[in-house]
Write a protein that holds these residues in place. Structure first.
Motif, PDB file in Angstrom:
ATOM      1  N   THR A   1       0.833  -1.210   0.000  1.00  8.36           N
ATOM      2  CA  THR A   1       0.000   0.000   0.000  1.00  8.36           C
ATOM      3  C   THR A   1       0.863   1.253   0.000  1.00  8.36           C
ATOM      4  N   GLY A   2       1.861   1.298   0.867  1.00  8.95           N
ATOM      5  CA  GLY A   2       2.736   2.469   0.950  1.00  8.95           C
ATOM      6  C   GLY A   2       3.584   2.638  -0.291  1.00  8.95           C
ATOM      7  N   THR A   3       4.170   1.557  -0.762  1.00  6.44           N
ATOM      8  CA  THR A   3       5.071   1.612  -1.910  1.00  6.44           C
ATOM      9  C   THR A   3       4.334   2.002  -3.182  1.00  6.44           C
ATOM     10  N   SER A   4       3.116   1.527  -3.337  1.00  3.66           N
ATOM     11  CA  SER A   4       2.355   1.802  -4.562  1.00  3.66           C
ATOM     12  C   SER A   4       2.016   3.283  -4.720  1.00  3.66           C
ATOM     13  N   GLN A   5       2.097   4.046  -3.641  1.00  2.00           N
ATOM     14  CA  GLN A   5       1.790   5.476  -3.680  1.00  2.00           C
ATOM     15  C   GLN A   5       3.031   6.336  -3.886  1.00  2.00           C
ATOM     16  N   ALA A   6       4.193   5.711  -3.952  1.00  2.00           N
ATOM     17  CA  ALA A   6       5.456   6.457  -3.943  1.00  2.00           C
ATOM     18  C   ALA A   6       5.942   6.845  -5.334  1.00  2.00           C
ATOM     19  N   ASP A   7       6.618   7.999  -5.400  1.00  2.00           N
ATOM     20  CA  ASP A   7       7.328   8.437  -6.604  1.00  2.00           C
ATOM     21  C   ASP A   7       8.800   8.054  -6.507  1.00  2.00           C
ATOM     22  N   VAL A   8       9.313   8.030  -5.276  1.00  2.00           N
ATOM     23  CA  VAL A   8      10.710   7.714  -5.005  1.00  2.00           C
ATOM     24  C   VAL A   8      10.734   6.724  -3.845  1.00  2.00           C
ATOM     25  N   ALA A   9      11.616   5.745  -3.928  1.00  2.00           N
ATOM     26  CA  ALA A   9      11.772   4.804  -2.820  1.00  2.00           C
ATOM     27  C   ALA A   9      13.111   5.031  -2.149  1.00  2.00           C
ATOM     28  N   MET A  10      13.121   4.914  -0.835  1.00  2.00           N
ATOM     29  CA  MET A  10      14.377   4.881  -0.104  1.00  2.00           C
ATOM     30  C   MET A  10      14.520   3.464   0.430  1.00  2.00           C
ATOM     31  N   LEU A  11      15.476   2.761  -0.130  1.00  4.22           N
ATOM     32  CA  LEU A  11      15.763   1.400   0.292  1.00  4.22           C
ATOM     33  C   LEU A  11      16.803   1.479   1.396  1.00  4.22           C
ATOM     34  N   VAL A  12      16.419   1.062   2.599  1.00  3.68           N
ATOM     35  CA  VAL A  12      17.343   1.098   3.730  1.00  3.68           C
ATOM     36  C   VAL A  12      18.001  -0.276   3.832  1.00  3.68           C
ATOM     37  N   VAL A  13      19.318  -0.285   3.665  1.00  2.00           N
ATOM     38  CA  VAL A  13      20.083  -1.529   3.623  1.00  2.00           C
ATOM     39  C   VAL A  13      20.948  -1.629   4.873  1.00  2.00           C
ATOM     40  N   ASP A  14      20.917  -2.773   5.520  1.00  2.00           N
ATOM     41  CA  ASP A  14      21.713  -3.057   6.709  1.00  2.00           C
ATOM     42  C   ASP A  14      23.147  -3.357   6.274  1.00  2.00           C
ATOM     43  N   ALA A  15      24.104  -2.529   6.708  1.00  2.00           N
ATOM     44  CA  ALA A  15      25.504  -2.730   6.322  1.00  2.00           C
ATOM     45  C   ALA A  15      26.249  -3.686   7.245  1.00  2.00           C
ATOM     46  N   SER A  16      25.630  -4.070   8.364  1.00  2.00           N
ATOM     47  CA  SER A  16      26.346  -4.911   9.333  1.00  2.00           C
ATOM     48  C   SER A  16      26.707  -6.262   8.729  1.00  2.00           C
ATOM     49  N   HIS A  17      27.823  -6.824   9.201  1.00  2.00           N
ATOM     50  CA  HIS A  17      28.253  -8.145   8.727  1.00  2.00           C
ATOM     51  C   HIS A  17      27.220  -9.160   9.199  1.00  2.00           C
ATOM     52  N   GLY A  18      26.687  -9.914   8.272  1.00  2.00           N
ATOM     53  CA  GLY A  18      25.614 -10.863   8.562  1.00  2.00           C
ATOM     54  C   GLY A  18      24.276 -10.279   8.163  1.00  2.00           C
ATOM     55  N   GLY A  19      23.985  -9.071   8.614  1.00  2.00           N
ATOM     56  CA  GLY A  19      22.719  -8.405   8.284  1.00  2.00           C
ATOM     57  C   GLY A  19      22.609  -8.119   6.794  1.00  2.00           C
ATOM     58  N   PHE A  20      23.687  -7.582   6.213  1.00  2.00           N
ATOM     59  CA  PHE A  20      23.670  -7.288   4.780  1.00  2.00           C
ATOM     60  C   PHE A  20      23.557  -8.570   3.969  1.00  2.00           C
ATOM     61  N   GLU A  21      24.357  -9.555   4.325  1.00  2.00           N
ATOM     62  CA  GLU A  21      24.379 -10.809   3.580  1.00  2.00           C
ATOM     63  C   GLU A  21      23.008 -11.495   3.609  1.00  2.00           C
ATOM     64  N   GLU A  22      22.334 -11.418   4.744  1.00  2.00           N
ATOM     65  CA  GLU A  22      20.987 -11.992   4.851  1.00  2.00           C
ATOM     66  C   GLU A  22      20.004 -11.238   3.951  1.00  2.00           C
ATOM     67  N   GLY A  23      20.078  -9.917   3.959  1.00  2.00           N
ATOM     68  CA  GLY A  23      19.153  -9.096   3.178  1.00  2.00           C
ATOM     69  C   GLY A  23      19.324  -9.226   1.674  1.00  2.00           C
ATOM     70  N   ILE A  24      20.568  -9.421   1.232  1.00  2.46           N
ATOM     71  CA  ILE A  24      20.850  -9.464  -0.211  1.00  2.46           C
ATOM     72  C   ILE A  24      20.773 -10.898  -0.748  1.00  2.46           C
ATOM     73  N   SER A  25      20.657 -11.888   0.139  1.00  2.00           N
ATOM     74  CA  SER A  25      20.593 -13.285  -0.302  1.00  2.00           C
ATOM     75  C   SER A  25      19.261 -13.557  -1.007  1.00  2.00           C
ATOM     76  N   ARG A  26      19.185 -14.658  -1.744  1.00  2.00           N
ATOM     77  CA  ARG A  26      17.953 -15.037  -2.431  1.00  2.00           C
ATOM     78  C   ARG A  26      16.827 -15.124  -1.397  1.00  2.00           C
ATOM     79  N   GLY A  27      15.744 -14.403  -1.635  1.00  2.00           N
ATOM     80  CA  GLY A  27      14.634 -14.359  -0.681  1.00  2.00           C
ATOM     81  C   GLY A  27      14.837 -13.341   0.425  1.00  2.00           C
ATOM     82  N   GLY A  28      15.976 -12.635   0.408  1.00  2.21           N
ATOM     83  CA  GLY A  28      16.252 -11.617   1.424  1.00  2.21           C
ATOM     84  C   GLY A  28      15.402 -10.374   1.215  1.00  2.21           C
ATOM     85  N   GLN A  29      15.178  -9.638   2.294  1.00  2.00           N
ATOM     86  CA  GLN A  29      14.278  -8.487   2.224  1.00  2.00           C
ATOM     87  C   GLN A  29      14.817  -7.329   1.388  1.00  2.00           C
ATOM     88  N   THR A  30      16.121  -7.132   1.341  1.00  3.76           N
ATOM     89  CA  THR A  30      16.674  -6.076   0.492  1.00  3.76           C
ATOM     90  C   THR A  30      16.262  -6.326  -0.957  1.00  3.76           C
TER      91      THR A  30
END
Length: 143
Positions: A44-73
């Protein structure tokens, strides 16, 4: 009640709106939840947006989890593009984390890997702004 639940769980559940204006533009910031339990609110929120801010976790482990297949990033980037949000800003968060310690090379690694994925999704990485931040410390957020 939901704000209390959000604070206790440390996640966004509901969509929050903030409005501000400059002489040329009116802005509405939509804080949409990223947690998979609240995907309907995310859509709902994303569909109304003109610009997205993707917040990415830079921590070791956190980033790898987010960018992995099925990860939230990955899911959030794909969702934004699919819903027609063509402008993207990437906030590389948790630069203050002990595993990152404001490392320029960690920031560059995260930036490079996210840019590669965004290109695969359909974004033009040269047009994506990357900003290193610390939500906890407020670095690059308030100024």
């Amino acid at each position: 009640a939901n704000l209390k639940a959000e604070r206790e769980r440390g996640i966004t559940i509901d969509i929050s709106l903030w409005k501000f204006a400059t002489k040329q533009y009116e802005f509405t910031i939509i804080d949409a939840p990223g947690h998979r339990d609240f995907i309907k609110n995310t859509i709902t929120g994303t569909s109304q947006a003109d610009v997205a801010m993707l917040v990415v976790d830079a921590s070791h482990g956190g980033f790898e989890e987010g960018i992995s297949r099925g990860g939230q990033t990955r899911e959030h980037a794909l969702l934004a593009f699919t819903l027609g949000v063509k402008q993207m800003v990437v906030a590389v968060n948790k630069m203050d984390d002990k595993s990152v310690n404001y490392s320029q090379s960690r920031y560059e690694d995260v930036k490079s890997e996210v840019a590669t994925y965004l290109k695969r999704v359909g974004y033009k990485p040269a047009k994506v702004t990357f900003v290193p931040i610390s939500g906890w410390e407020g670095d690059n957020i308030t100024e």
